[in-house]
Design an enzyme around this catalytic site. Structure first.
Site, PDB file in Angstrom:
ATOM      1  N   CYS A  92     -54.493   2.154   6.446  1.00 30.57           N
ATOM      2  CA  CYS A  92     -54.522   2.520   7.896  1.00 30.57           C
ATOM      3  C   CYS A  92     -55.833   3.225   8.452  1.00 30.57           C
ATOM      4  O   CYS A  92     -55.750   3.419   9.889  1.00 30.57           O
ATOM      5  CB  CYS A  92     -53.129   3.690   8.028  1.00 30.57           C
ATOM      6  SG  CYS A  92     -51.660   2.617   7.754  1.00 30.57           S
TER       7      CYS A  92
ATOM      8  N   HIS B  66     -53.761   9.130  14.044  1.00 25.54           N
ATOM      9  CA  HIS B  66     -53.006   7.837  13.643  1.00 25.54           C
ATOM     10  C   HIS B  66     -51.595   8.299  13.825  1.00 25.54           C
ATOM     11  O   HIS B  66     -50.920   9.191  13.503  1.00 25.54           O
ATOM     12  CB  HIS B  66     -53.430   7.732  12.213  1.00 25.54           C
ATOM     13  CG  HIS B  66     -52.458   6.605  11.579  1.00 25.54           C
ATOM     14  ND1 HIS B  66     -52.183   5.239  12.193  1.00 25.54           N
ATOM     15  CD2 HIS B  66     -52.016   6.552  10.403  1.00 25.54           C
ATOM     16  CE1 HIS B  66     -51.566   4.525  11.328  1.00 25.54           C
ATOM     17  NE2 HIS B  66     -51.375   5.284  10.282  1.00 25.54           N
TER      18      HIS B  66
ATOM     19  N   ASN C 135     -45.831   2.624  13.792  1.00 23.55           N
ATOM     20  CA  ASN C 135     -47.198   2.578  12.716  1.00 23.55           C
ATOM     21  C   ASN C 135     -47.710   1.360  12.742  1.00 23.55           C
ATOM     22  O   ASN C 135     -47.409   0.205  12.098  1.00 23.55           O
ATOM     23  CB  ASN C 135     -46.726   3.288  11.599  1.00 23.55           C
ATOM     24  CG  ASN C 135     -48.068   3.452  10.484  1.00 23.55           C
ATOM     25  OD1 ASN C 135     -49.201   2.750  11.049  1.00 23.55           O
ATOM     26  ND2 ASN C 135     -48.105   3.866   9.594  1.00 23.55           N
TER      27      ASN C 135
HETATM   28  O1  UT7 Z   1     -49.928   4.772   7.826  1.00 25.85           O
HETATM   29  C1  UT7 Z   1     -49.467   4.944   6.534  1.00 25.85           C
HETATM   30  C2  UT7 Z   1     -49.195   6.280   6.030  1.00 25.85           C
HETATM   31  N1  UT7 Z   1     -47.666   6.361   5.773  1.00 25.85           N
HETATM   32  C3  UT7 Z   1     -46.729   7.393   6.374  1.00 25.85           C
HETATM   33  O2  UT7 Z   1     -47.660   8.116   7.096  1.00 25.85           O
HETATM   34  C4  UT7 Z   1     -45.397   7.731   5.917  1.00 25.85           C
HETATM   35  C5  UT7 Z   1     -45.468   9.050   5.524  1.00 25.85           C
HETATM   36  N2  UT7 Z   1     -43.938   9.393   5.083  1.00 25.85           N
HETATM   37  C6  UT7 Z   1     -42.999   9.625   6.125  1.00 25.85           C
HETATM   38  O3  UT7 Z   1     -43.492   9.448   7.227  1.00 25.85           O
HETATM   39  C7  UT7 Z   1     -41.772  10.155   5.700  1.00 25.85           C
HETATM   40  O4  UT7 Z   1     -41.725  10.372   4.323  1.00 25.85           O
HETATM   41  C8  UT7 Z   1     -40.509   8.812   6.062  1.00 25.85           C
HETATM   42  C9  UT7 Z   1     -40.302   8.546   7.455  1.00 25.85           C
HETATM   43  C10 UT7 Z   1     -41.102   7.616   5.412  1.00 25.85           C
HETATM   44  C11 UT7 Z   1     -39.293   9.330   4.997  1.00 25.85           C
HETATM   45  O5  UT7 Z   1     -39.039  10.307   5.819  1.00 25.85           O
HETATM   46  P1  UT7 Z   1     -38.575  11.745   4.925  1.00 25.85           P
HETATM   47  O6  UT7 Z   1     -38.011  12.735   5.679  1.00 25.85           O
HETATM   48  O7  UT7 Z   1     -39.729  11.916   3.922  1.00 25.85           O
HETATM   49  O8  UT7 Z   1     -37.430  11.086   4.077  1.00 25.85           O
HETATM   50  P2  UT7 Z   1     -37.026  10.810   2.291  1.00 25.85           P
HETATM   51  O9  UT7 Z   1     -37.762   9.588   2.211  1.00 25.85           O
HETATM   52  O10 UT7 Z   1     -37.125  12.089   1.847  1.00 25.85           O
HETATM   53  O11 UT7 Z   1     -35.658  10.250   2.550  1.00 25.85           O
HETATM   54  C12 UT7 Z   1     -34.465  11.337   3.007  1.00 25.85           C
HETATM   55  C13 UT7 Z   1     -33.185  10.541   2.876  1.00 25.85           C
HETATM   56  C14 UT7 Z   1     -32.873   9.589   1.449  1.00 25.85           C
HETATM   57  O12 UT7 Z   1     -31.492   9.833   1.423  1.00 25.85           O
HETATM   58  P3  UT7 Z   1     -30.866  10.744   0.307  1.00 25.85           P
HETATM   59  O13 UT7 Z   1     -31.516  10.668  -1.015  1.00 25.85           O
HETATM   60  O14 UT7 Z   1     -31.186  11.958   0.813  1.00 25.85           O
HETATM   61  O15 UT7 Z   1     -29.350  10.471   0.415  1.00 25.85           O
HETATM   62  C15 UT7 Z   1     -33.308   8.376   2.060  1.00 25.85           C
HETATM   63  O16 UT7 Z   1     -32.616   7.445   1.156  1.00 25.85           O
HETATM   64  O17 UT7 Z   1     -33.279   9.736   3.970  1.00 25.85           O
HETATM   65  C16 UT7 Z   1     -32.650   8.118   3.320  1.00 25.85           C
HETATM   66  N3  UT7 Z   1     -33.566   7.286   4.284  1.00 25.85           N
HETATM   67  C17 UT7 Z   1     -32.852   6.650   5.387  1.00 25.85           C
HETATM   68  N4  UT7 Z   1     -31.575   7.002   5.872  1.00 25.85           N
HETATM   69  C18 UT7 Z   1     -31.529   6.346   6.850  1.00 25.85           C
HETATM   70  C19 UT7 Z   1     -34.751   6.598   4.141  1.00 25.85           C
HETATM   71  N5  UT7 Z   1     -35.115   5.843   4.919  1.00 25.85           N
HETATM   72  C20 UT7 Z   1     -34.015   5.640   5.761  1.00 25.85           C
HETATM   73  C21 UT7 Z   1     -33.652   5.148   7.051  1.00 25.85           C
HETATM   74  N6  UT7 Z   1     -32.416   5.093   7.640  1.00 25.85           N
HETATM   75  N7  UT7 Z   1     -34.427   4.206   7.572  1.00 25.85           N
END
Ligand code: UT7
Length: 336
Positions: free
Chosen positions: A102, A242, A272
């Site tokens: 990115c 970004h 994104n």
């Molecule tokens: O440009 C490239 C660079 N990429 C990025 O900048 C991405 C950076 N990371 C992020 O933006 C965040 O980590 C995410 C948006 C991808 C995820 O958010 P998070 O607050 O870090 O959530 P997480 O991965 O810790 O997941 C928390 C919970 C999980 O469920 P449990 O295990 O707590 O029951 C996931 O399974 O949220 C769940 N989850 C979702 N729930 C509903 C993950 N994706 C989703 C979803 N809808 N789309």
């Protein structure tokens, strides 16, 4: 800039995977994103954005002497997407791609800035263009809600004006490569029926790990650029980060003591778009009248690699855009 017509909303995604508008909005700030039509590619979208950038710079495509494209989703392994765009625009100069996830657009922009400043090139077209929808696992809710398609472009020319030279900080930490990658399709793991069956041609991302990395490097690289130029947050007229996650941006604004009103945000409408996110935001900021001549602009990107880059510059109206009529004879676009 150019974005595809088709809008995919959070409500649409609720019907595709186990997610909700509430989760996506709260965790990312995204409400909708654009998805390329079947016949659209990184080069076709980059060609449209590039044509618009050349027209807005008030030059003819024949005056562009170099094309640099930042993309993580090139049309082909080779030829470079920059060569396809160069041909579509009828440009005769050199052309090459830069791949830094990115961060590709920021790496491309810093390269163009140095090449223009050296006097070697006069008008450099820099494009960020992505069709991330083609490398998405549409059953993986942790990634498919985040990304969108689009393209943005600028023309970089040398300038005598301004009180400081454009200044960039480029960084990489290759040890974090596995946090965000596309397992197959390269020479390490070429396409085969096995790689296709295992779904290895789609993005893999360790979201929380990338999140922690991003919040750190956005702040550190922005501080480094400001410190090299002896600028404080009060000297920055517009901050364009970004657009990956609104929470990453909010955290950076707080730690940098940047007023939120000086930060440009459009993640709610595009998600994104990887290398395209900064030039799309730049274009919308300019259209919204948020970039007066002489404004100090700071942009920062991060992504796969892992890579990051921050750059500060003063926005100039080129002599060409002030004194010359707009080009009217753009070639008909023929997506490669
Ligand atoms: O440009 C490239 C660079 N990429 C990025 O900048 C991405 C950076 N990371 C992020 O933006 C965040 O980590 C995410 C948006 C991808 C995820 O958010 P998070 O607050 O870090 O959530 P997480 O991965 O810790 O997941 C928390 C919970 C999980 O469920 P449990 O295990 O707590 O029951 C996931 O399974 O949220 C769940 N989850 C979702 N729930 C509903 C993950 N994706 C989703 C979803 N809808 N789309």
């Amino acid at each position: 800039m150019y974005v595809p017509e088709r809008v995919l909303t959070n409500q649409d995604l609720e019907k595709m995977v186990d997610t909700s508008d509430e989760w996506i909005t709260q965790r990312t700030g995204i409400k909708e994103r654009r998805i390329a039509a079947k016949d659209e590619t990184s080069s076709s979208m980059g060609t449209i954005a590039g044509t618009r950038a050349v027209e807005s710079a008030g030059i003819d495509a024949g005056e562009v002497d170099l094309v640099i494209v930042g993309t993580a989703t090139p049309d082909y392994m080779f030829p470079a997407t920059a060569c396809l765009i160069q041909d579509n625009l009828g440009i005769r100069g050199g052309a090459f791609d830069v791949e830094a996830g990115c961060t590709s657009f920021m790496y491309a922009l810093s390269t163009a800035s140095c090449l223009a400043a050296s006097g070697a090139y006069r008008n450099i077209l820099v494009v960020g263009t992505e069709v991330l929808s083609r490398i998405m696992d549409w059953t993986d809710r942790s990634t498919c809600v985040l990304f969108g398609d689009g393209a943005g472009a600028v023309v970089v020319t040398p300038s005598e004006e301004g009180t400081f030279d454009p200044t960039f900080v480029l960084g990489a930490d290759g040890s974090g490569g596995s946090a965000l990658f596309l397992p197959a399709g390269g020479s390490f793991q070429p396409a085969s029926s096995e790689t296709v069956n295992q779904g290895l041609h789609t993005i893999r991302m360790a979201g929380p790990e990338v999140f922690r990395f991003a919040t750190r490097v956005v702040v550190d690289s922005t501080r480094e650029v400001m410190s090299r130029l002896a600028l404080g947050p009060e000297d920055i007229d517009l901050f364009i980060p970004h657009q990956a996650n609104e929470r990453i941006i909010d955290s950076a604004l707080k730690r940098l003591s940047f007023p939120a009103e000086r930060c440009f945000l459009n993640i709610d409408r595009y998600g994104n778009t990887s290398s395209a996110s900064i030039p799309i935001a730049l274009c919308e900021a300019e259209k919204a009248g948020r970039l007066r001549a002489g404004a100090t602009l700071l942009m920062v990107g991060f992504g796969a690699g892992l890579t990051w880059a921050a750059g500060a510059m003063q926005w100039q109206l080129t002599p060409a855009s002030v004194s010359r009529p707009r080009a009217t004879d753009s070639r008909e676009l023929t997506p490669a």
